[in-house]
Design a protein around this motif. Structure first.
Motif, PDB file in Angstrom:
ATOM      1  N   VAL A  22      -1.547 -11.887  -9.334  1.00  0.00           N
ATOM      2  CA  VAL A  22      -1.999 -10.499  -9.173  1.00  0.00           C
ATOM      3  C   VAL A  22      -3.150 -10.430  -8.163  1.00  0.00           C
ATOM      4  CG1 VAL A  22      -3.004  -8.493 -10.342  1.00  0.00           C
ATOM      5  CG2 VAL A  22      -1.225  -9.818 -11.475  1.00  0.00           C
ATOM      6  N   GLU A  25      -1.924 -10.950  -4.651  1.00  0.00           N
ATOM      7  CA  GLU A  25      -1.255  -9.725  -4.157  1.00  0.00           C
ATOM      8  C   GLU A  25      -2.279  -8.650  -3.813  1.00  0.00           C
ATOM      9  OE1 GLU A  25       1.973  -7.679  -6.291  1.00  0.00           O
ATOM     10  OE2 GLU A  25       2.321  -9.614  -7.248  1.00  0.00           O
ATOM     11  N   TRP A 101      -4.161  -1.542  -9.916  1.00  0.00           N
ATOM     12  CA  TRP A 101      -4.249  -3.010 -10.036  1.00  0.00           C
ATOM     13  C   TRP A 101      -4.788  -3.435 -11.397  1.00  0.00           C
ATOM     14  CZ3 TRP A 101      -1.698  -6.244  -6.895  1.00  0.00           C
ATOM     15  CH2 TRP A 101      -1.170  -5.680  -5.736  1.00  0.00           C
ATOM     16  N   LYS A 104      -1.630  -3.481 -13.314  1.00  0.00           N
ATOM     17  CA  LYS A 104      -0.775  -4.620 -12.961  1.00  0.00           C
ATOM     18  C   LYS A 104      -1.282  -5.898 -13.613  1.00  0.00           C
ATOM     19  CE  LYS A 104       1.055  -3.101  -8.548  1.00  0.00           C
ATOM     20  NZ  LYS A 104       1.656  -3.440  -7.297  1.00  0.00           N
ATOM     21  N   ALA A 105      -2.613  -6.007 -13.768  1.00  0.00           N
ATOM     22  CA  ALA A 105      -3.204  -7.212 -14.378  1.00  0.00           C
ATOM     23  C   ALA A 105      -3.237  -7.112 -15.899  1.00  0.00           C
ATOM     24  CB  ALA A 105      -4.621  -7.410 -13.828  1.00  0.00           C
TER      25      ALA A 105
END
Ligand SMILES: C[S@@+](CC[C@H](N)C(=O)[O-])C[C@H]1O[C@@H](n2cnc3c(N)ncnc32)[C@H](O)[C@@H]1O
Length: 219
Positions: A22, A25, A101, A104-105
């Motif tokens: 992550v 990215e 984000w 996403k994490a």
């Protein structure tokens, strides 16, 4: 930034835990899509922040300067079970990016993003914080330190980024810009402050680690 020999830098990264999917990215996304990607802490400093946070095991962390959320995610990894991180950024154009984000994490339940001016918001945020990360406007470092100090747990930590300011701290007085003056004033104030112990680490752009002595009262 301190200029390391690229081969030495690669060797250091080869002998440091990988960034993880992550963060890798997010690092790439920020460099491709966002202005001033050099503001992002990056692999080495991110790992240092993560390890410091894992050593401190904070229940509560405060971050000034979220940007796209990279350092925030690194610091959040060290939170105690049930702990929380509050991060502040005044740039509302980035709030959608960082929160994406955080999701996403899988960290969205542990991180609260506040959008606004840190100096206006912090007085209204109850302490204590076991760890504070200062990475906002360089001219405001002294003011951040003053406004957070009483909210830091005795024995807690304040970390401040960019305290070497690309080496400009060595510029002659006549050539110093406002940011350089801000960083110089901060470094001097912290070093003279008998309530803390501190070390300036020559990592990336300089990382100041400050420990508030145990017998200080909290707000
Ligand atoms: C160097 S970047 C932070 C980088 C981030 N910590 C990281 O490592 O990925 C600085 C950020 O601080 C924010 N900022 C600067 N001054 C601020 C203030 N007074 N209040 C809130 N945010 C501020 C800027 O909008 C910017 O996004």
């Amino acid at each position: 930034m301190l200029n390391l020999d690229p081969n030495l830098e690669q060797y250091i990264l080869n002998h440091t835990d990988p960034e993880g999917n992550v963060l890798e990215e997010l690092n790439r996304y920020t460099h491709v899509n966002i202005l001033n990607p050099n503001m992002l802490s990056g692999h080495l400093q991110g790992k240092i922040l993560e390890l410091i946070s894992r050593m401190v095991r904070p229940a509560r962390i405060l971050e000034i300067g979220t940007y796209t959320g990279y350092s925030c995610l690194c610091l959040a990894k060290g939170l105690q079970e049930g702990g929380e991180l509050i991060t502040i950024d005044r740039n509302d154009e980035l709030s959608g990016v960082s929160t994406t984000w955080f999701k996403k994490a899988g960290m969205e339940n542990r991180i609260t993003l506040l959008t606004g001016d840190a100096l206006a918001l912090i007085p209204g945020i109850p302490g204590p914080f076991d760890l504070v990360y200062v990475d906002g406007e360089k001219t405001e470092y002294v003011a951040y330190y003053r406004v957070v100090f009483d909210k830091v747990t005795p024995g807690g930590y304040i970390l401040a980024d960019n305290v070497l300011w690309g080496g400009k701290i060595l510029d002659p007085e006549s050539e110093r810009d406002e940011s350089t003056k801000g960083i110089l004033a901060f470094n001097e104030m912290v070093t003279k402050d008998m309530r803390v112990m501190n070390v300036l680490l020559p990592v990336r752009d300089g990382l100041m680690i400050i420990k508030k002595k145990e017998d200080m009262n909290i707000e």
